[in-house]
Design a protein around this motif. Structure first.
Motif, PDB file in Angstrom:
ATOM      1  N   LEU A 142       0.833  -1.205   0.000  1.00 50.57           N
ATOM      2  CA  LEU A 142       0.000   0.000   0.000  1.00 50.57           C
ATOM      3  C   LEU A 142       0.863   1.249   0.000  1.00 50.57           C
ATOM      4  O   LEU A 142       2.015   1.246   0.448  1.00 50.57           O
ATOM      5  CB  LEU A 142      -0.906   0.018   1.232  1.00 50.57           C
ATOM      6  CG  LEU A 142      -1.837  -1.164   1.456  1.00 50.57           C
ATOM      7  CD1 LEU A 142      -2.652  -0.927   2.719  1.00 50.57           C
ATOM      8  CD2 LEU A 142      -2.735  -1.402   0.260  1.00 50.57           C
ATOM      9  N   SER A 143       0.262   2.344  -0.452  1.00 53.42           N
ATOM     10  CA  SER A 143       0.906   3.647  -0.301  1.00 53.42           C
ATOM     11  C   SER A 143       0.806   4.079   1.159  1.00 53.42           C
ATOM     12  O   SER A 143       0.045   3.498   1.949  1.00 53.42           O
ATOM     13  CB  SER A 143       0.217   4.679  -1.186  1.00 53.42           C
ATOM     14  OG  SER A 143      -1.090   4.958  -0.696  1.00 53.42           O
ATOM     15  N   GLY A 144       1.559   5.110   1.520  1.00 48.98           N
ATOM     16  CA  GLY A 144       1.511   5.602   2.887  1.00 48.98           C
ATOM     17  C   GLY A 144       0.117   6.038   3.296  1.00 48.98           C
ATOM     18  O   GLY A 144      -0.338   5.759   4.409  1.00 48.98           O
ATOM     19  N   LEU A 165      -8.674   8.131  20.046  1.00 47.69           N
ATOM     20  CA  LEU A 165      -7.504   8.986  20.225  1.00 47.69           C
ATOM     21  C   LEU A 165      -6.522   8.718  19.093  1.00 47.69           C
ATOM     22  O   LEU A 165      -6.133   7.563  18.874  1.00 47.69           O
ATOM     23  CB  LEU A 165      -6.837   8.698  21.572  1.00 47.69           C
ATOM     24  CG  LEU A 165      -7.744   8.617  22.806  1.00 47.69           C
ATOM     25  CD1 LEU A 165      -6.912   8.283  24.044  1.00 47.69           C
ATOM     26  CD2 LEU A 165      -8.514   9.909  23.003  1.00 47.69           C
ATOM     27  N   LEU A 166      -6.097   9.770  18.398  1.00 47.41           N
ATOM     28  CA  LEU A 166      -5.215   9.623  17.239  1.00 47.41           C
ATOM     29  C   LEU A 166      -4.023  10.560  17.393  1.00 47.41           C
ATOM     30  O   LEU A 166      -4.185  11.776  17.502  1.00 47.41           O
ATOM     31  CB  LEU A 166      -5.961   9.949  15.949  1.00 47.41           C
ATOM     32  CG  LEU A 166      -7.222   9.125  15.662  1.00 47.41           C
ATOM     33  CD1 LEU A 166      -7.956   9.699  14.449  1.00 47.41           C
ATOM     34  CD2 LEU A 166      -6.876   7.667  15.440  1.00 47.41           C
ATOM     35  N   ASP A 167      -2.822   9.984  17.385  1.00 42.45           N
ATOM     36  CA  ASP A 167      -1.605  10.764  17.543  1.00 42.45           C
ATOM     37  C   ASP A 167      -0.993  11.032  16.173  1.00 42.45           C
ATOM     38  O   ASP A 167      -0.384  10.149  15.569  1.00 42.45           O
ATOM     39  CB  ASP A 167      -0.614  10.011  18.430  1.00 42.45           C
ATOM     40  CG  ASP A 167       0.573  10.871  18.849  1.00 42.45           C
ATOM     41  OD1 ASP A 167       0.579  12.076  18.512  1.00 42.45           O
ATOM     42  OD2 ASP A 167       1.475  10.347  19.519  1.00 42.45           O
ATOM     43  N   GLU A 168      -1.180  12.243  15.683  1.00 37.23           N
ATOM     44  CA  GLU A 168      -0.631  12.704  14.410  1.00 37.23           C
ATOM     45  C   GLU A 168      -0.922  11.742  13.247  1.00 37.23           C
ATOM     46  O   GLU A 168      -0.002  11.244  12.594  1.00 37.23           O
ATOM     47  CB  GLU A 168       0.875  12.942  14.535  1.00 37.23           C
ATOM     48  CG  GLU A 168       1.222  14.028  15.535  1.00 37.23           C
ATOM     49  CD  GLU A 168       2.686  14.436  15.480  1.00 37.23           C
ATOM     50  OE1 GLU A 168       3.244  14.455  14.381  1.00 37.23           O
ATOM     51  OE2 GLU A 168       3.253  14.723  16.545  1.00 37.23           O
ATOM     52  N   PRO A 169      -2.189  11.473  12.978  1.00 39.10           N
ATOM     53  CA  PRO A 169      -2.519  10.562  11.871  1.00 39.10           C
ATOM     54  C   PRO A 169      -2.176  11.129  10.498  1.00 39.10           C
ATOM     55  O   PRO A 169      -2.211  10.399   9.511  1.00 39.10           O
ATOM     56  CB  PRO A 169      -4.034  10.367  12.021  1.00 39.10           C
ATOM     57  CG  PRO A 169      -4.494  11.623  12.677  1.00 39.10           C
ATOM     58  CD  PRO A 169      -3.389  11.994  13.631  1.00 39.10           C
ATOM     59  N   LEU A 170      -1.858  12.429  10.428  1.00 39.69           N
ATOM     60  CA  LEU A 170      -1.474  13.031   9.149  1.00 39.69           C
ATOM     61  C   LEU A 170       0.032  12.966   8.916  1.00 39.69           C
ATOM     62  O   LEU A 170       0.513  13.432   7.877  1.00 39.69           O
ATOM     63  CB  LEU A 170      -1.934  14.496   9.074  1.00 39.69           C
ATOM     64  CG  LEU A 170      -3.401  14.765   9.388  1.00 39.69           C
ATOM     65  CD1 LEU A 170      -3.735  16.230   9.124  1.00 39.69           C
ATOM     66  CD2 LEU A 170      -4.326  13.856   8.597  1.00 39.69           C
ATOM     67  N   ASN A 171       0.757  12.403   9.866  1.00 39.07           N
ATOM     68  CA  ASN A 171       2.208  12.333   9.751  1.00 39.07           C
ATOM     69  C   ASN A 171       2.611  11.589   8.476  1.00 39.07           C
ATOM     70  O   ASN A 171       2.139  10.500   8.188  1.00 39.07           O
ATOM     71  CB  ASN A 171       2.784  11.609  10.976  1.00 39.07           C
ATOM     72  CG  ASN A 171       4.267  11.844  11.125  1.00 39.07           C
ATOM     73  OD1 ASN A 171       4.794  12.844  10.661  1.00 39.07           O
ATOM     74  ND2 ASN A 171       4.944  10.916  11.789  1.00 39.07           N
ATOM     75  N   ASN A 172       3.486  12.204   7.688  1.00 40.77           N
ATOM     76  CA  ASN A 172       4.010  11.638   6.443  1.00 40.77           C
ATOM     77  C   ASN A 172       2.982  11.565   5.311  1.00 40.77           C
ATOM     78  O   ASN A 172       3.236  10.910   4.293  1.00 40.77           O
ATOM     79  CB  ASN A 172       4.596  10.233   6.679  1.00 40.77           C
ATOM     80  CG  ASN A 172       5.789  10.256   7.608  1.00 40.77           C
ATOM     81  OD1 ASN A 172       6.606  11.183   7.562  1.00 40.77           O
ATOM     82  ND2 ASN A 172       5.896   9.256   8.475  1.00 40.77           N
ATOM     83  N   LEU A 173       1.839  12.209   5.483  1.00 42.26           N
ATOM     84  CA  LEU A 173       0.861  12.263   4.401  1.00 42.26           C
ATOM     85  C   LEU A 173       1.017  13.569   3.629  1.00 42.26           C
ATOM     86  O   LEU A 173       1.286  14.616   4.212  1.00 42.26           O
ATOM     87  CB  LEU A 173      -0.568  12.167   4.941  1.00 42.26           C
ATOM     88  CG  LEU A 173      -0.968  10.885   5.667  1.00 42.26           C
ATOM     89  CD1 LEU A 173      -2.455  10.922   5.981  1.00 42.26           C
ATOM     90  CD2 LEU A 173      -0.622   9.644   4.861  1.00 42.26           C
ATOM     91  N   MET A 204      -0.552  16.638   1.066  1.00 39.89           N
ATOM     92  CA  MET A 204      -1.718  17.498   1.270  1.00 39.89           C
ATOM     93  C   MET A 204      -3.021  16.796   0.884  1.00 39.89           C
ATOM     94  O   MET A 204      -4.012  16.832   1.617  1.00 39.89           O
ATOM     95  CB  MET A 204      -1.557  18.787   0.457  1.00 39.89           C
ATOM     96  CG  MET A 204      -2.696  19.779   0.654  1.00 39.89           C
ATOM     97  SD  MET A 204      -2.779  20.423   2.334  1.00 39.89           S
ATOM     98  CE  MET A 204      -1.295  21.419   2.362  1.00 39.89           C
ATOM     99  N   LYS A 205      -3.026  16.137  -0.275  1.00 41.30           N
ATOM    100  CA  LYS A 205      -4.238  15.467  -0.747  1.00 41.30           C
ATOM    101  C   LYS A 205      -4.710  14.413   0.254  1.00 41.30           C
ATOM    102  O   LYS A 205      -5.891  14.377   0.628  1.00 41.30           O
ATOM    103  CB  LYS A 205      -3.966  14.816  -2.103  1.00 41.30           C
ATOM    104  CG  LYS A 205      -5.120  13.942  -2.609  1.00 41.30           C
ATOM    105  CD  LYS A 205      -4.747  13.255  -3.913  1.00 41.30           C
ATOM    106  CE  LYS A 205      -5.844  12.300  -4.368  1.00 41.30           C
ATOM    107  NZ  LYS A 205      -5.479  11.602  -5.627  1.00 41.30           N
ATOM    108  N   HIS A 206      -3.780  13.561   0.704  1.00 41.38           N
ATOM    109  CA  HIS A 206      -4.166  12.487   1.598  1.00 41.38           C
ATOM    110  C   HIS A 206      -4.476  12.999   3.006  1.00 41.38           C
ATOM    111  O   HIS A 206      -5.285  12.404   3.722  1.00 41.38           O
ATOM    112  CB  HIS A 206      -3.081  11.413   1.629  1.00 41.38           C
ATOM    113  CG  HIS A 206      -2.962  10.651   0.341  1.00 41.38           C
ATOM    114  ND1 HIS A 206      -1.990  10.919  -0.594  1.00 41.38           N
ATOM    115  CD2 HIS A 206      -3.726   9.662  -0.184  1.00 41.38           C
ATOM    116  CE1 HIS A 206      -2.139  10.110  -1.622  1.00 41.38           C
ATOM    117  NE2 HIS A 206      -3.191   9.333  -1.401  1.00 41.38           N
TER     118      HIS A 206
END
Length: 251
Positions: free
Chosen positions: A136-138, A158-166, A168-170
């Motif tokens: 899968l992709s990141g 609870l979510l710790d930085e779920p956007l990390n390494n994503l 802008m689109k993702h």
């Protein structure tokens, strides 16, 4: 509601989190924001009992996090940390199935399988259900981990930085999924974010953390101001009116 009362974590005599008094309302998204090293992730992991407290109490929906049995707490709150270390030769469906462990103890029933399928579908992963994680992709992998957390079927997530390494689109796609989870599934989501503009656009409440203390808590309209953000991040911030709400500009 999540309630922290006089919560403190002592790392050294010079590095201390708290004491923190905080009430996070049930429903919607509450974003934890602040500078690097402010204590955002520490607060989140203490709420999720992945880290003990040195003083004070934390309650989730009236349950004391410290004294509630793990099997009971796992049906109230779920947490996803930044570090995901699952063996990669798992399929998406196998990973999401781990979210049912508090109920099935590894033996999925038909009802469990239906919940797993709904979580996969909710995160737009149906076509990838039999794909291995390392294929899968990141962004796809991160959605799979969030699907696993949603499959745990807890009111509090609870979510710790779920956007990390994503990219802008993702990142936008992920926040839209979480917004839907709050609104359509009735989840209370507490999320650590680095991007204040994502917090301002998608969150219902923003909790600003600095030097181990909660320094501001309010709605995006109350937090997204020049004075508040400049004080929290210790750099000049100007908030402008964007096409979809307030935008923080650093200069």
């Amino acid at each position: 509601m999540i309630t922290l009362t006089d919560v403190r974590k002592d790392y050294t005599s010079e590095v201390v989190i708290g004491p923190v008094d905080l009430q996070i309302p049930a429903g919607g998204i509450t974003a934890l924001v602040g500078p690097n090293g402010a204590g955002k992730s520490t607060l989140l992991t203490m709420i999720g009992r992945l880290m003990g407290v040195d003083a004070g109490t934390i309650e989730i929906a009236g349950f004391d996090v410290t004294t509630t049995k793990s099997k009971d707490l796992a049906k109230i709150v779920s947490i996803l940390r930044q570090e995901n270390h699952f063996i990669t030769r798992l399929t998406v469906r196998q990973l999401v199935g781990f979210g049912r462990f508090p109920y099935s103890k590894g033996r999925l029933t038909r009802a469990d399988e239906e919940i797993v399928s709904r979580a996969i579908e909710f995160l737009d992963l149906t076509a990838l259900g039999d794909r291995y994680l390392d294929q899968l992709s990141g962004g796809q992998r991160q959605r799979a981990y969030v699907a696993m957390v949603l499959a745990q079927d807890t009111e509090f997530v609870l979510l710790d930085e779920p956007l990390n390494n994503l990219d802008m689109k993702h990142s936008v796609q992920m926040m839209k999924h979480l917004r839907r989870a709050a609104e359509e599934l009735g989840r209370t989501i507490v999320i650590v974010l680095h991007d204040i503009n994502f917090a301002g656009h998608y969150a219902d409440h923003i909790c600003a953390v600095k030097d181990g203390s909660v320094v501001e808590f309010g709605t995006p309209a109350e937090i997204m101001t020049d004075d508040v953000l400049t004080r929290v991040f210790e750099t000049p911030v100007h908030v402008i009116d964007g096409p979809n709400g307030a935008l923080a500009v650093y200069y």
